[in-house]
Structure formats: structure tokens, C-alpha cells
Design an enzyme around this catalytic site. Structure first.
Site, PDB file in Angstrom:
ATOM      1  N   HIS A 248       3.570  -0.620   6.209  1.00 35.84           N
ATOM      2  CA  HIS A 248       3.962  -1.669   5.260  1.00 35.84           C
ATOM      3  C   HIS A 248       5.478  -1.585   5.040  1.00 35.84           C
ATOM      4  CE1 HIS A 248       4.414  -3.962   1.569  1.00 35.84           C
ATOM      5  NE2 HIS A 248       3.241  -4.508   1.841  1.00 35.84           N
TER       6      HIS A 248
ATOM      7  N   SER B 139       3.252 -13.359  -0.385  1.00 38.17           N
ATOM      8  CA  SER B 139       3.075 -14.453  -1.355  1.00 38.17           C
ATOM      9  C   SER B 139       1.932 -15.394  -1.016  1.00 38.17           C
ATOM     10  CB  SER B 139       4.390 -15.226  -1.529  1.00 38.17           C
ATOM     11  OG  SER B 139       5.375 -14.369  -2.082  1.00 38.17           O
TER      12      SER B 139
ATOM     13  N   GLU C 198       7.244  -1.828   2.510  1.00 40.54           N
ATOM     14  CA  GLU C 198       7.676  -1.007   1.370  1.00 40.54           C
ATOM     15  C   GLU C 198       7.761   0.463   1.768  1.00 40.54           C
ATOM     16  OE1 GLU C 198       4.876  -2.523  -1.511  1.00 40.54           O
ATOM     17  OE2 GLU C 198       5.999  -4.408  -1.534  1.00 40.54           O
TER      18      GLU C 198
ATOM     19  N   GLY D 253       6.094 -10.567  -2.536  1.00 42.17           N
ATOM     20  CA  GLY D 253       6.302 -10.495  -3.979  1.00 42.17           C
ATOM     21  C   GLY D 253       7.339 -11.465  -4.512  1.00 42.17           C
TER      22      GLY D 253
ATOM     23  N   ASN E  39      -4.053  -5.741  -0.954  1.00 41.69           N
ATOM     24  CA  ASN E  39      -3.248  -4.530  -1.057  1.00 41.69           C
ATOM     25  C   ASN E  39      -2.849  -4.359  -2.515  1.00 41.69           C
ATOM     26  OD1 ASN E  39      -1.307  -2.551  -0.953  1.00 41.69           O
ATOM     27  ND2 ASN E  39       0.192  -3.750   0.223  1.00 41.69           N
ATOM     28  N   TRP E  40      -3.457  -3.389  -3.172  1.00 40.71           N
ATOM     29  CA  TRP E  40      -3.218  -3.215  -4.615  1.00 40.71           C
ATOM     30  C   TRP E  40      -1.928  -2.470  -4.906  1.00 40.71           C
ATOM     31  CZ3 TRP E  40      -7.574  -2.530  -8.704  1.00 40.71           C
ATOM     32  CH2 TRP E  40      -8.382  -3.668  -8.696  1.00 40.71           C
ATOM     33  N   LYS E  41      -1.294  -1.910  -3.876  1.00 33.30           N
ATOM     34  CA  LYS E  41      -0.046  -1.143  -4.077  1.00 33.30           C
ATOM     35  C   LYS E  41      -0.275  -0.090  -5.180  1.00 33.30           C
ATOM     36  CE  LYS E  41       2.345  -5.100  -2.316  1.00 33.30           C
ATOM     37  NZ  LYS E  41       3.578  -5.838  -2.134  1.00 33.30           N
TER      38      LYS E  41
ATOM     39  N   GLU F 209       4.260  -9.730   8.003  1.00 33.31           N
ATOM     40  CA  GLU F 209       4.685  -9.886   6.617  1.00 33.31           C
ATOM     41  C   GLU F 209       6.203  -9.953   6.558  1.00 33.31           C
ATOM     42  OE1 GLU F 209       1.605  -8.317   3.620  1.00 33.31           O
ATOM     43  OE2 GLU F 209       2.777  -6.612   4.265  1.00 33.31           O
TER      44      GLU F 209
HETATM   45  P1  PGA Z   1       2.384 -10.214  -2.075  1.00 28.48           P
HETATM   46  O1  PGA Z   1       2.362  -8.847  -1.237  1.00 28.48           O
HETATM   47  O2  PGA Z   1       1.138 -10.975  -1.737  1.00 28.48           O
HETATM   48  O3  PGA Z   1       2.414  -9.770  -3.530  1.00 28.48           O
HETATM   49  O4  PGA Z   1       3.615 -10.938  -1.678  1.00 28.48           O
HETATM   50  C1  PGA Z   1       1.897  -8.815   0.082  1.00 28.48           C
HETATM   51  C2  PGA Z   1       1.987  -7.413   0.634  1.00 28.48           C
HETATM   52  O5  PGA Z   1       2.917  -6.674   0.317  1.00 28.48           O
HETATM   53  O6  PGA Z   1       1.116  -7.007   1.434  1.00 28.48           O
END
Ligand code: PGA
Length: 249
Positions: A96, A212, A98, A172, A11-13, A166
Site C-alpha cells: 500500500h 476515494s 502508505e 483519502g 481497508n480499515w487502516k 491506487e
Molecule cells: P480511500 O482509501 O478510499 O479512503 O481513498 C483507499 C486506500 O487507501 O486503499
């Protein structure tokens, strides 16, 4: 260990420019040289879907990070599931954390997005996960269970579904739950899926772990029962790191 062929999705966000296609080409070369025991997906921002899918040439599946719940319409700034398919993608992340937190997306909306994805022939990766407070107060199993049931698409079977667990506090942050805690949650999710779809169909649903995941912890996480792959954020941006996670499968 689960019997399913694992999926490792990046997931490149909101990262990546046209020049980042270099990472796709590098990853493709690495996979060509060494092969992979898992299916690999990259989810760049919308602007790179077409370029990435052309460059990946089928060796890497391409996904988007969201889709709208409607087929089409007057929704300025949004992107439909069909447009994502048209850009060459076959996967979409929905729900997600976020987006749930920053865009205020509810389970009901995530459910509609997952349905829109299936109707357009996109494989939805449906994300669920608890906050740190919810884990500390011992509500995490109930919270994730309710989120999952509220987010799974209605009127469709188990086919093609992917769930990503998640924990919000692990995204993150460099922190991950203990392997026992990951196993407990993945068992719990598998149990809920079995109740809804029956054990056989539920066993065909991939349950990814995200939060992570790094080259140095991927192998241990992949060895946990009912972990069928990973959704990787930060460590998916560089082909060298991401490929190490892929080779941990
Ligand atoms: P991360 O993000 O690996 O940077 O913790 C995972 C995600 O948000 O899918």
C-alpha cells in the site's frame, strides 16, 4: 466490462476497536438479506483479525493490511503471513502506498511479501500507483508499470494474484482520475500482466481500483473496462456505506 466476479475489499487502516465488530455483524446481515454479486473482503488492523473472522463466519473474507516477508524469526513487532492465516484471514494487502511512503517499502520488499503471502496460502492484493507529480509529468504509465513488475512475486504463476491500482493522490482526498484515465491504466496493467503470464492467465487476475471510491461513484468506476472491483478505505468503515459500494457491482 471484465468477466471476472468482482472483489470489493475494505481497508480499515489504523481504525477500529473490538466494538467495531458491530459493523461486521451489520454487513453480514445486509449481505444475508440481499446477497451480493461480488466477493467481499474486510481488512481490519491485526488486533481485530481473529474477532472479525469469527464474526464474519465465512460470509465476508478477512484480510490483513501487511505481512512480514520472512516466515518467522527475531523481528520484534512484526507479523508473519502464517500468523495471519492462523488468525483466520485469507487475504493480505501488500505495498500500500502508505507503507511504501511512510515505512520506506521498496518494490523488492513488496515482492518478497507477496511471495511470503502465497507460500502461506494468502491471496495478496499488490498495490501500485503514481504520485500527482508523476501523473502531471506524464510518467504515470511507466512508473506504475515498473512498480508492478518489481512487485509481482517471482517463481509463482498468476493464480490467486490481485493487483490494486491506487493513484496516491486519489487516496483519502475525494479526488479520482477520470474514468478514461482509470480505463487507460487498467488496460496498461492488463497488458503488462499478459506479457508476463500470457493473456489467458492475465485475464484471471483481478485488477482493483482504489482511491476515494464512494457509494456515489462506485457504479461508474465498476463499469470501466478491466476494473474488477475496488479497494475502499474511508467508505468501508461503515457497513451502510460499504454495502452501497458492494451493491453497485
Ligand atoms: P480511500 O482509501 O478510499 O479512503 O481513498 C483507499 C486506500 O487507501 O486503499
Amino acid at each position: 466490462m471484465s468477466a471476472l466476479k468482482k472483489i470489493v475489499a475494505g481497508n480499515w487502516k489504523m481504525f477500529g476497536m473490538q466494538a467495531s465488530v458491530e459493523q461486521v455483524l451489520q454487513l453480514k446481515n445486509l449481505l444475508r438479506e440481499r446477497g451480493a454479486n461480488c466477493d467481499v473482503v474486510l481488512c481490519p488492523p491485526f488486533t481485530l483479525l481473529s474477532l472479525f473472522s469469527q464474526s464474519a463466519g465465512g460470509a465476508i473474507a478477512i484480510g490483513s493490511q501487511d505481512c512480514h516477508n520472512a516466515v518467522e524469526g527475531a523481528f520484534t513487532g512484526n507479523i508473519s503471513a502464517q500468523m495471519i492465516v492462523d488468525a483466520g484471514a485469507s487475504v493480505v494487502i501488500v505495498g500500500h502506498s502508505e507503507r511504501r511512503v511512510m515505512q520506506g517499502e521498496s518494490d523488492a520488499l513488496v515482492q518478497q511479501k507477496a511471495s511470503a503471502a502465497i507460500l502461506a496460502n494468502l491471496k495478496p492484493i499488490i498495490c501500485v500507483g503514481e504520485t500527482l507529480e508523476q501523473r502531471q509529468s506524464g510518467e504515470h504509465l511507466d512508473v506504475v508499470g515498473a512498480q508492478l513488475l518489481g512487485s509481482l512475486p517471482q517463481s509463482f504463476g498468476a493464480q490467486g494474484l490481485v493487483v490494486a491500482y491506487e493513484p496516491v493522490w486519489a487516496i483519502g482526498t475525494g479526488k479520482i482520475p477520470t474514468l478514461e484515465d482509470i480505463g487507460q491504466m487498467h488496460d496498461h496493467i492488463r497488458g503488462i500482466l499478459s506479457q508476463k503470464y500470457g493473456a489467458q492467465s492475465a485475464n484471471s487476475i483481478h485488477i482493483l481500483y482504489g482511491g476515494s471510491v464512494k457509494p456515489n461513484n462506485a457504479k461508474d468506476i465498476f463499469a470501466v473496462r478491466n476494473v474488477d472491483g475496488a479497494l475502499v478505505g474511508g467508505a468501508s468503515l461503515k457497513a451502510s456505506d460499504f454495502s452501497e459500494i458492494i451493491y453497485a457491482c
